[in-house]
Write a protein that holds these residues in place. Structure first.
Motif, PDB file in Angstrom:
ATOM      1  N   GLU A  40      -4.285  -3.883  -4.618  1.00  0.00           N
ATOM      2  CA  GLU A  40      -3.532  -2.193  -4.023  1.00  0.00           C
ATOM      3  C   GLU A  40      -3.066  -3.509  -2.794  1.00  0.00           C
ATOM      4  O   GLU A  40      -1.573  -3.285  -2.171  1.00  0.00           O
ATOM      5  CB  GLU A  40      -4.169  -1.831  -3.822  1.00  0.00           C
ATOM      6  CG  GLU A  40      -5.065  -0.969  -5.182  1.00  0.00           C
ATOM      7  CD  GLU A  40      -4.897   0.149  -4.509  1.00  0.00           C
ATOM      8  OE1 GLU A  40      -5.076   1.528  -5.474  1.00  0.00           O
ATOM      9  OE2 GLU A  40      -4.896   0.677  -3.549  1.00  0.00           O
ATOM     10  N   ALA A  91      -7.614  -0.332   1.133  1.00  0.00           N
ATOM     11  CA  ALA A  91      -6.462  -1.503   0.884  1.00  0.00           C
ATOM     12  C   ALA A  91      -5.140  -1.814   2.009  1.00  0.00           C
ATOM     13  O   ALA A  91      -5.052  -3.202   2.330  1.00  0.00           O
ATOM     14  CB  ALA A  91      -5.523  -0.772  -0.429  1.00  0.00           C
ATOM     15  N   SER A 138      -6.174   5.622   7.203  1.00  0.00           N
ATOM     16  CA  SER A 138      -7.231   3.865   6.726  1.00  0.00           C
ATOM     17  C   SER A 138      -7.526   4.193   5.377  1.00  0.00           C
ATOM     18  O   SER A 138      -8.706   4.815   5.298  1.00  0.00           O
ATOM     19  CB  SER A 138      -8.254   4.220   7.323  1.00  0.00           C
ATOM     20  OG  SER A 138      -8.292   5.730   7.471  1.00  0.00           O
ATOM     21  N   SER A 139      -7.404   3.381   4.583  1.00  0.00           N
ATOM     22  CA  SER A 139      -7.561   3.063   3.085  1.00  0.00           C
ATOM     23  C   SER A 139      -8.241   1.826   3.041  1.00  0.00           C
ATOM     24  O   SER A 139      -7.799   0.744   3.946  1.00  0.00           O
ATOM     25  CB  SER A 139      -6.705   3.563   2.542  1.00  0.00           C
ATOM     26  OG  SER A 139      -6.257   2.528   2.083  1.00  0.00           O
ATOM     27  N   GLY A 160      -3.777   9.825   8.525  1.00  0.00           N
ATOM     28  CA  GLY A 160      -4.661   9.467   6.815  1.00  0.00           C
ATOM     29  C   GLY A 160      -4.247   7.820   6.889  1.00  0.00           C
ATOM     30  O   GLY A 160      -4.715   7.801   5.954  1.00  0.00           O
TER      31      GLY A 160
END
Lengths: 228, 228
Positions: A63, A23, A20-21, A18
């Motif tokens: 963010e 922000a 890797s955004s 999960g």
DNA sequence: AACGTAAGGATCGTTCAACAATTCGACAAG
DNA sequence: CTTGTCGAATTGTTGAACGATCCTTACGTT
């Protein structure tokens, strides 16, 4: 290896999925820049300038700011903006209070061989770097040493806490004139401490460590002037 | 009192000024709801539904989510949304590892009278509540007891860490069937522990505490089933 | 029955533009 | 030197939009 074991092994990598955004990646970049001193303590980070430079929207950047704020690397002041945190002398005192607790409990515990190996490796690296007069690397190896030391506690949460704490300490070093001179004398001490831990003389190690940290704290507080 | 002293005194209230962005207030609300079990562990929090209910924009709500995510109350999964965290058994084990470190180092330290007074007050409150069969209040008083105990370390950062840790533990309790039965037997133990600390028998206190936490951890892990 | 594929809907990730609220510095007035 | 006042700059918050990703369902294949 059975199928069940295989999937159990694989599930270790689950967290990496999960991760890797935008922000978070922005936060990674900023964290690195702050840690290396590119953004020095006290510097204000403009939303507009940085969002433009990184080509992300202001919202996304905000963010990222929140994330770093929670790690105490940024100071978020309402309607004024975010600033690279400038630790006070009280902060330094508290950082060493926490270090005493975490590292103290680490050396009192019977060490696992794998964790101990990491400590030794950091130790060796520090000595090599010292021999080559590479004080930059001595500094990072010293940090790795203490990070590994704390990991003897065997607790992911404590590891995470220590990571944050050391990042905060780096801020302190960036404020000082000559952080290099600060790391040098501790290579020898690290070796002694490691020896005590390895030979299982835990109470002696704890006592030595307390003295170690007292000394370091005194030096640091004395040299530290967060005023401008 | 001179003018300089007056302004010096006032500057203590400085931190209270900046503290109120919409995102943070939203985070406060959600934190409370989660802590009281209104949003149970595992529940997904819809951005659209909540932003609409609270009349804040999705962007602001997301900032609040980030804050709680960093406190380990929410689990942020990319492109899937945020969920109230559902601690695993490994989490419980780690929480108790950290408790042993923090509380252990607290009782080994010569206590300051003010901090000790808070511990005693929580103790008294727990006893009163137990006498009245108010197990809800016993639970919160028990938590206050341990929070106060940890504050004997005299470190703001450790206090903060303990706050988060206990909030996480509350998540664990929300998953269990009968959290009440869990708090009851510990009132007596708290009293003994407090007695040892007060009389300065620190090593005995530390040993007693270790046993205390071992016992609590075993009970908890045994009763804990985070599957559905 | 297990699996691969496809389509549709729901929700999140991110961006953008706009406006309100706040801060800050400068400058004038007392 | 202190105290208002004004305007520029920046942040706080909103709402809408669009692409990306995930989930579900359905259908056909093996």
């Amino acid at each position: 290896m059975k199928v069940d074991d295989l999937v159990a092994d694989l599930s270790q990598d689950r967290p990496r999925l999960g991760r890797s955004s935008t922000a978070e990646r922005v936060a990674d970049i900023l964290r690195e820049r702050i840690s290396e001193g590119f953004f020095p303590p006290g510097r204000r980070l403009s939303e507009e300038a940085i969002s433009e430079a990184l080509r992300v929207s202001r919202n996304t950047l905000r963010e990222a700011f929140r994330l770093l704020g929670h790690e105490r690397l940024l100071d978020h002041q309402l309607n004024r903006g975010v600033f690279v945190r400038l630790p006070s002398v009280e902060d330094v005192l508290d950082l060493y209070r926490v270090r005493r607790v975490l590292e103290g409990s680490a050396v009192r515990r019977p060490p696992s061989p794998e964790a101990l190996a990491l400590v030794k490796e950091a130790m060796r690296d520090a000595e090599r770097a010292a021999a080559e007069d590479d004080w930059q690397r001595v500094g990072t190896a010293n940090i790795r040493f203490h990070q590994a030391l704390v990991s003897l506690n065997g607790s992911p949460r404590i590891d995470e806490l220590m990571r944050q704490l050391l990042a905060e300490l780096r801020l302190v070093f960036h404020v000082m004139d000559n952080p290099r001179a600060f790391h040098e004398p501790f290579v020898e001490r690290n070796r002694v401490l490691l020896g005590l831990v390895e030979s299982g003389r835990r109470e002696e190690a704890a006592a030595y460590l307390d003295d170690y940290l007292d000394h370091a704290e005194k030096l640091l507080v004395h040299a530290y002037e967060p005023n401008r």
